[in-house]
Design an enzyme around this catalytic site. Sequence first.
Site, PDB file in Angstrom:
ATOM      1  N   GLU A 428       0.833  -1.192   0.000  1.00  0.00           N
ATOM      2  CA  GLU A 428       0.000   0.000   0.000  1.00  0.00           C
ATOM      3  C   GLU A 428       0.877   1.254   0.000  1.00  0.00           C
ATOM      4  O   GLU A 428       1.598   1.516   0.967  1.00  0.00           O
ATOM      5  CB  GLU A 428      -0.904   0.000   1.237  1.00  0.00           C
ATOM      6  N   ASP A 504      -1.526  -1.118   5.588  1.00  0.00           N
ATOM      7  CA  ASP A 504      -1.481  -0.565   6.935  1.00  0.00           C
ATOM      8  C   ASP A 504      -2.402  -1.339   7.876  1.00  0.00           C
ATOM      9  O   ASP A 504      -3.418  -1.901   7.450  1.00  0.00           O
ATOM     10  CB  ASP A 504      -1.911   0.906   6.934  1.00  0.00           C
ATOM     11  N   ASP A 506      -4.771  -0.537   9.720  1.00  0.00           N
ATOM     12  CA  ASP A 506      -5.885   0.342  10.075  1.00  0.00           C
ATOM     13  C   ASP A 506      -7.080   0.009   9.188  1.00  0.00           C
ATOM     14  O   ASP A 506      -7.054  -0.951   8.402  1.00  0.00           O
ATOM     15  CB  ASP A 506      -5.487   1.815   9.945  1.00  0.00           C
ATOM     16  N   ASP A 508      -8.371   1.662   6.583  1.00  0.00           N
ATOM     17  CA  ASP A 508      -8.088   1.794   5.154  1.00  0.00           C
ATOM     18  C   ASP A 508      -7.309   0.579   4.650  1.00  0.00           C
ATOM     19  O   ASP A 508      -7.554   0.078   3.547  1.00  0.00           O
ATOM     20  CB  ASP A 508      -7.282   3.074   4.886  1.00  0.00           C
TER      21      ASP A 508
END
Length: 652
Positions: A428, A504, A506, A508
């Site tokens: 990413e 990540d 998280d 997203d």
Amino acid sequence: MTKQTYDESSIRVLRKLEPIQLRPGMYTRTTDPTHMVVEAIDNAVDEAMAGHARSIEVTLYRDRSVAVADDGRGIPVGLHPEEKVPTIQVVFQVIHSGGKFAKGDADSSYKFTGGLHGVGVSVTNALSSRLEVEVKRERKQYRIVFAEGEVIEPLTVIGNCSARNTGTILRIWPNAKYFDSPLLHRGELEHLLPAKAMLLPGVKVLLNIETATGFDVKEWHFSGGIAQYLDQMVAEDEPIAIAFCGEKYLAANETFSDGEGVQWALAWVAGSGGGESYVNLIPTMGGGTHEAGLRDVVFNSVRTFAEQHGLMQRNVKLAADDVWAKLRFVLAVRMVDPSFSGQTKEKLSSREAVKLVGVAMKDALDIWLNEHVAEASKIAEQAIKNAIDRGKTTKTVERRKGSGVAVMPGKLTDSELTGPNAELFLVEGDSAGGSAKAGRDKETQAILPLRGKGMNSWEVDQSQILANQEIHNIAMSLAIDPHKLDSDMDMSTLRYGKIIILSDADDDGSHIQALLLTLFFRHFPKLIQQGHVYIAKPPLFRVDVPAQGKSKPPRKLYALDQVELDILEARLRQEGIKEGSWTISRFKGLGEMDAVQLWETTLCSDTRRLVRMSIGDVAEAVETFDTLMGRSHASDRKELITIHGDKVEADI
């Protein structure tokens, strides 16, 4: 929805063994009771390892109870100076208690143990419906009984014994409600116990199995230790060279504590390789950093020998797998403070173990190879043959089918090798992609940065899917065309054995994972079906621990999530490190990691965490993807959120 009150009464304090009983999976394996019994066995093993026991006996009874006996010193029974109850009661009822926590002291009873998780037999007690303990020490025989973790028969003296007649006997009735199956894995015990005997030369290990007519008795005793054990392992294989066995323990220095070291036995065979590794007699079935150190030492030493003796061939490049493929090994590492990936201790994560194995073994292996030139030449020649065979099977990719020229995406940083041992990381963002490029193993790891969240490809036609540039780049890199699950797709052109989604930690990042998994399931399903797709689990936290005197250099530790961080901090407190002396950093994303951190946590095959994707019930999977990704299923998604929304942990 019922409104829930959140006030002082909502805060629950877990007492004694309640944390274990409430969340047993955090402390032991819950598929069956084998591991909680092994914790009791390991206590006996620690007595033998410290030189105080010469016999360990395990008995499996028909009523599914297990007895573990040793002739060690016996668990102390006097009043504990702080708890003001018998010490044996503290050992079985208080998490993070035991003689192992003083192992840094000069008079420590247990300098080398299976780690400082600090639960051990308290887990055994917590998850047992009944546990009986008998101790012989100081000319007396004592007994105490627990049920569901609580004392039901206080400590009492039940007899006398001679001064030399000492030891501990536990009889354990595992509580079936905590396990998927109430049955012990007998095969695991029958593999574990001879291994313990092998690592404790001179110690007798017995397994008694009660039958309708009496007891079947199995006994193991390896006077020749690790070398004798390896001989049995390779007895049916044709040897390429004689075995190389040895051990080396180090004096205290700035990096290692006194007595830390390695014991090894290596043999190259005509059949397939493989081996067993241990840390302080704990079997590490998942391998770890000590096996990574062995792999590095063996590869570098054999390659250097081949180069120095003119055995290498032009255009042949050795890889670690070429040397490793025919190696059978037993590796036993001794460390003062090992760290494992989880309470079951199946994989060593201590990064200093790589250096420990290297320091202990490298010179000895180099000398052995040059003293046994004939055998060493056979080992090197076999590795070179493996490299040549590997080169023949590596596929050349043609993405432009008319030209015969392989054209890769400009953003792809490719690996030197392709094939089953190569890996493609779908990363990413360009920032994280840059760190990954700098930190990767250039020989086997390729990096393809992805921009943004990409396209929801669930309802895109197969013929149109490559019109999207990001998906086109992925397909080109893999050398695999879009296909259906029931197609006769030729997978031999696949350039990488692992496709690893690295995003990540998280929301997203989870969304990106979902979009990529949608792409693979819908348009490249055989990648998942054949086990090529993985998700990497980068850590959320880094903990910097300062140096603890000359023998303990500064450390960098990582935690996957808040739960692991809490456990890690608890372990630091148990080690006696001053509260607040360590610092905690939270990674906001992969882009915050430098190349070294990304390598240590996510790229290195011995310390990273990967989750392999698989397809279960296809119809059920299609229905789930339809609900989550289909444009016409908004109402279904709303219903799903209504039902399960309270279970989601999201950053809002």
